[in-house]
Design a protein around this motif. Structure first.
Motif, PDB file in Angstrom:
ATOM      1  N   VAL A   2       0.740  -1.178  -0.520  1.00 37.76           N
ATOM      2  CA  VAL A   2      -0.219  -0.218   0.371  1.00 37.76           C
ATOM      3  C   VAL A   2       0.862   1.237  -0.323  1.00 37.76           C
ATOM      4  N   LEU A   3       0.319   1.922  -0.878  1.00 39.09           N
ATOM      5  CA  LEU A   3       1.498   3.234  -0.983  1.00 39.09           C
ATOM      6  C   LEU A   3       0.554   4.258  -0.751  1.00 39.09           C
ATOM      7  N   GLY A   4       1.135   5.701  -0.115  1.00 42.59           N
ATOM      8  CA  GLY A   4       0.223   6.643   0.063  1.00 42.59           C
ATOM      9  C   GLY A   4       0.423   7.041   1.534  1.00 42.59           C
ATOM     10  N   ARG A  17      12.633   4.279  -0.565  1.00 41.95           N
ATOM     11  CA  ARG A  17      11.655   3.533  -2.347  1.00 41.95           C
ATOM     12  C   ARG A  17      10.921   3.895  -2.563  1.00 41.95           C
ATOM     13  N   ASP A  18       9.939   3.150  -0.736  1.00 42.02           N
ATOM     14  CA  ASP A  18       8.169   3.304  -1.098  1.00 42.02           C
ATOM     15  C   ASP A  18       7.751   5.016  -1.222  1.00 42.02           C
ATOM     16  N   ALA A  19       8.469   5.540  -0.586  1.00 35.52           N
ATOM     17  CA  ALA A  19       8.469   7.497  -0.765  1.00 35.52           C
ATOM     18  C   ALA A  19       8.665   7.824  -2.177  1.00 35.52           C
ATOM     19  N   GLY A  20       9.630   6.932  -2.797  1.00 34.18           N
ATOM     20  CA  GLY A  20       9.823   7.369  -4.188  1.00 34.18           C
ATOM     21  C   GLY A  20       8.976   6.943  -5.586  1.00 34.18           C
ATOM     22  N   ASP A  22       6.207   6.036  -4.696  1.00 32.85           N
ATOM     23  CA  ASP A  22       4.794   6.717  -4.264  1.00 32.85           C
ATOM     24  C   ASP A  22       4.553   8.885  -5.497  1.00 32.85           C
ATOM     25  N   ALA A  23       5.145   8.662  -4.433  1.00 29.77           N
ATOM     26  CA  ALA A  23       6.012  10.083  -5.506  1.00 29.77           C
ATOM     27  C   ALA A  23       5.843  10.489  -7.378  1.00 29.77           C
ATOM     28  N   ALA A  24       6.256   9.013  -7.217  1.00 27.59           N
ATOM     29  CA  ALA A  24       6.460   9.170  -8.871  1.00 27.59           C
ATOM     30  C   ALA A  24       4.291   8.864  -9.562  1.00 27.59           C
ATOM     31  N   LEU A  25       4.591   7.985  -8.562  1.00 25.70           N
ATOM     32  CA  LEU A  25       3.016   7.498  -9.253  1.00 25.70           C
ATOM     33  C   LEU A  25       2.112   9.045  -8.267  1.00 25.70           C
ATOM     34  N   GLY A  26       2.527   9.468  -7.488  1.00 28.73           N
ATOM     35  CA  GLY A  26       1.269  11.147  -7.691  1.00 28.73           C
ATOM     36  C   GLY A  26       1.660  12.085  -8.187  1.00 28.73           C
ATOM     37  N   ALA A  27       2.646  11.712  -8.616  1.00 28.52           N
ATOM     38  CA  ALA A  27       2.862  13.564 -10.247  1.00 28.52           C
ATOM     39  C   ALA A  27       2.152  12.487 -11.323  1.00 28.52           C
ATOM     40  N   LEU A  28       1.510  11.546 -11.246  1.00 28.76           N
ATOM     41  CA  LEU A  28       0.774  11.162 -12.328  1.00 28.76           C
ATOM     42  C   LEU A  28      -0.778  11.744 -12.649  1.00 28.76           C
ATOM     43  N   TYR A  29      -0.878  10.715 -11.748  1.00 31.78           N
ATOM     44  CA  TYR A  29      -1.788   9.882 -11.018  1.00 31.78           C
ATOM     45  C   TYR A  29      -2.780  10.664  -9.814  1.00 31.78           C
ATOM     46  N   GLY A  30      -1.585  11.528  -9.425  1.00 30.40           N
ATOM     47  CA  GLY A  30      -2.651  11.783  -8.211  1.00 30.40           C
ATOM     48  C   GLY A  30      -3.731  13.070  -9.034  1.00 30.40           C
ATOM     49  N   ASP A  59      13.090   8.910 -12.644  1.00 34.15           N
ATOM     50  CA  ASP A  59      12.321   7.546 -11.281  1.00 34.15           C
ATOM     51  C   ASP A  59      11.609   6.703 -12.274  1.00 34.15           C
ATOM     52  N   ILE A  60      10.715   7.045 -13.052  1.00 27.61           N
ATOM     53  CA  ILE A  60       9.661   5.553 -13.003  1.00 27.61           C
ATOM     54  C   ILE A  60      10.325   4.058 -13.729  1.00 27.61           C
ATOM     55  N   ARG A  61      12.105   4.622 -14.305  1.00 30.00           N
ATOM     56  CA  ARG A  61      12.097   3.444 -14.953  1.00 30.00           C
ATOM     57  C   ARG A  61      13.284   3.277 -13.530  1.00 30.00           C
ATOM     58  N   THR A  62      13.629   4.162 -12.759  1.00 31.50           N
ATOM     59  CA  THR A  62      14.043   2.771 -11.282  1.00 31.50           C
ATOM     60  C   THR A  62      13.486   2.403 -10.550  1.00 31.50           C
ATOM     61  N   TYR A  63      11.758   3.050 -10.490  1.00 35.04           N
ATOM     62  CA  TYR A  63      10.818   2.148  -9.791  1.00 35.04           C
ATOM     63  C   TYR A  63      10.256   0.868 -10.008  1.00 35.04           C
ATOM     64  N   PHE A  64      10.144   0.724 -11.883  1.00 35.05           N
ATOM     65  CA  PHE A  64       9.162   0.149 -11.968  1.00 35.05           C
ATOM     66  C   PHE A  64       9.839  -0.319 -13.393  1.00 35.05           C
TER      67      PHE A  64
END
Length: 367
Positions: A2-4, A17-20, A22-30, A59-64
């Motif tokens: 769970v992220l958030g 890493r979870d914070a990173g 979450d931030a990458a997802l939030g920038a797009l889907y927040g 960032d997203i290439r680092t995390y996903f």
């Protein structure tokens, strides 16, 4: 997982890493990234700055994994309107290349500055190279087999014997005591000569909705053109018709010769293709279009009927891509099916089988 943060009601505050992620997802889907209402405490968005976007792409290439990165890139372009930033070389160097990105770049082709064009070509060439590596060998092998089978011979070499037909032709010579068939007459596949045996015309709708199909069709066009026994013509159209056959030795040149977007005049495109057919019985015409016709409908259907009556094998693909069911004009699809030219969507992996069936004049493997 769970992220958030607290504002999301999860009671979990990510770090590291979870914070990173979450931030990458939030920038797009927040709320800021999606452009929709959301929590006042939660805001996202990539802004209009190329450095910010490039950093986010890193960032997203680092995390996903790559498959997820491609989906997120596509969502960013569509949801946040980042197409204009792809005109900057720094941005292009940061993205994960895929078919959808190539389609976007092609749609921006005319607006692309010279400083970006070479970088864009490098991105497109990388994707084209990956597709050729995936598809070329199987396509050549499948179609070469189809061309060989199109000619039968009564004196085949051992490797060319059609055992099924040979056994059937010699069943009367079965010897029970030896439990075998004496093959008095051999039937085999003929080896196609190096001269041109078949002609293929790829007629590709370059309207904006067909971007992925244009990419795959250009790659397949180049593969077909590399086979000596197939004469390949590639035609793209919107309301105008452009013959790109002389560029088939380089699919990247073909792609940059297209102009995604605009209207659609299938009738005009088919008229041009029809005028180039010299051996109808040995010709396969492949129309790749969603069939939303802006030209003269009855003339379009009449041309298809005339080509089929002359002996042309006519194939209609609503899409040539890995995506799901496409949107298309059902009335026109039904009309073509009534003429014996069923319209269906085709994945790139199925395309060699479809072409082999068309070359051999047997029923198409409609999904």
């Amino acid at each position: 997982m769970v992220l958030g943060g607290d504002g999301d009601g999860t009671g979990y505050v990510p770090d590291g890493r979870d914070a990173g992620m979450d931030a990458a997802l939030g920038a797009l889907y927040g709320s800021g990234g999606a452009g929709k209402r959301g929590s006042a405490e939660r805001s996202g968005g990539l802004g209009g700055s190329a450095p910010n976007v490039a950093r986010w792409l890193g960032d997203i290439r680092t995390y996903f994994p790559s498959s997820v990165v491609q989906v997120m890139q596509r969502d960013a372009i569509e949801r946040l309107g980042l197409s204009s930033l792809l005109l900057e070389p720094e941005m292009l160097e940061a993205v994960e290349p895929d078919v959808h990105l190539v389609g976007t770049l092609l749609s921006l082709n005319k607006a692309m500055p010279e400083t970006t064009r070479e970088t864009a070509r490098a991105v497109v060439r990388k994707v084209v190279g990956q597709l050729e590596q995936r598809l070329a060998s199987r396509t050549r092998a499948t179609l070469a087999g189809a061309l060989d089978r199109s000619a039968r011979t009564g004196r085949p070499r051992h490797a060319d014997i059609d055992w099924d037909r040979t056994i059937r032709a010699n069943l009367k010579n079965y010897l029970p005591e030896y439990r075998t068939v004496v093959p008095e007459r051999l039937i085999g596949y003929g080896r196609a000569a190096q001269s041109v045996k078949k002609e293929v015309v790829l007629c590709i709708d370059q309207s904006g909705s067909m971007a992925a199909s244009v990419v795959y069709a250009s790659v397949f066009g180049a593969v077909l053109a590399s086979m000596r026994s197939i004469a390949t013509r590639l035609v793209v159209f919107d309301t105008a018709v452009v013959d790109l056959t002389d560029q088939l030795d380089d699919p990247v040149d073909v792609l940059f010769g297209t102009q995604l977007g605009g209207g659609t005049d299938i009738n005009r495109a088919l008229a041009y293709c029809q005028s180039k057919i010299t051996r109808p019985a040995d010709t396969v015409v492949v129309l790749i279009s969603d069939l939303y016709e802006g030209g003269i409908r009855n003339e379009m259907l009449g041309r298809v009927a005339a080509m089929k009556a002359s002996g042309v094998e006519f194939v209609t693909l609503l899409a040539l891509s890995d995506e799901g069911a496409p949107a298309y004009d059902r009335e026109h699809a039904a009309a073509l099916a009534a003429l014996g030219a069923p319209a269906f969507a085709c994945t790139p992996d199925l395309f060699p089988e479809v072409m082999a069936a068309a070359l051999e004049k047997r029923p198409l493997p409609v999904p």
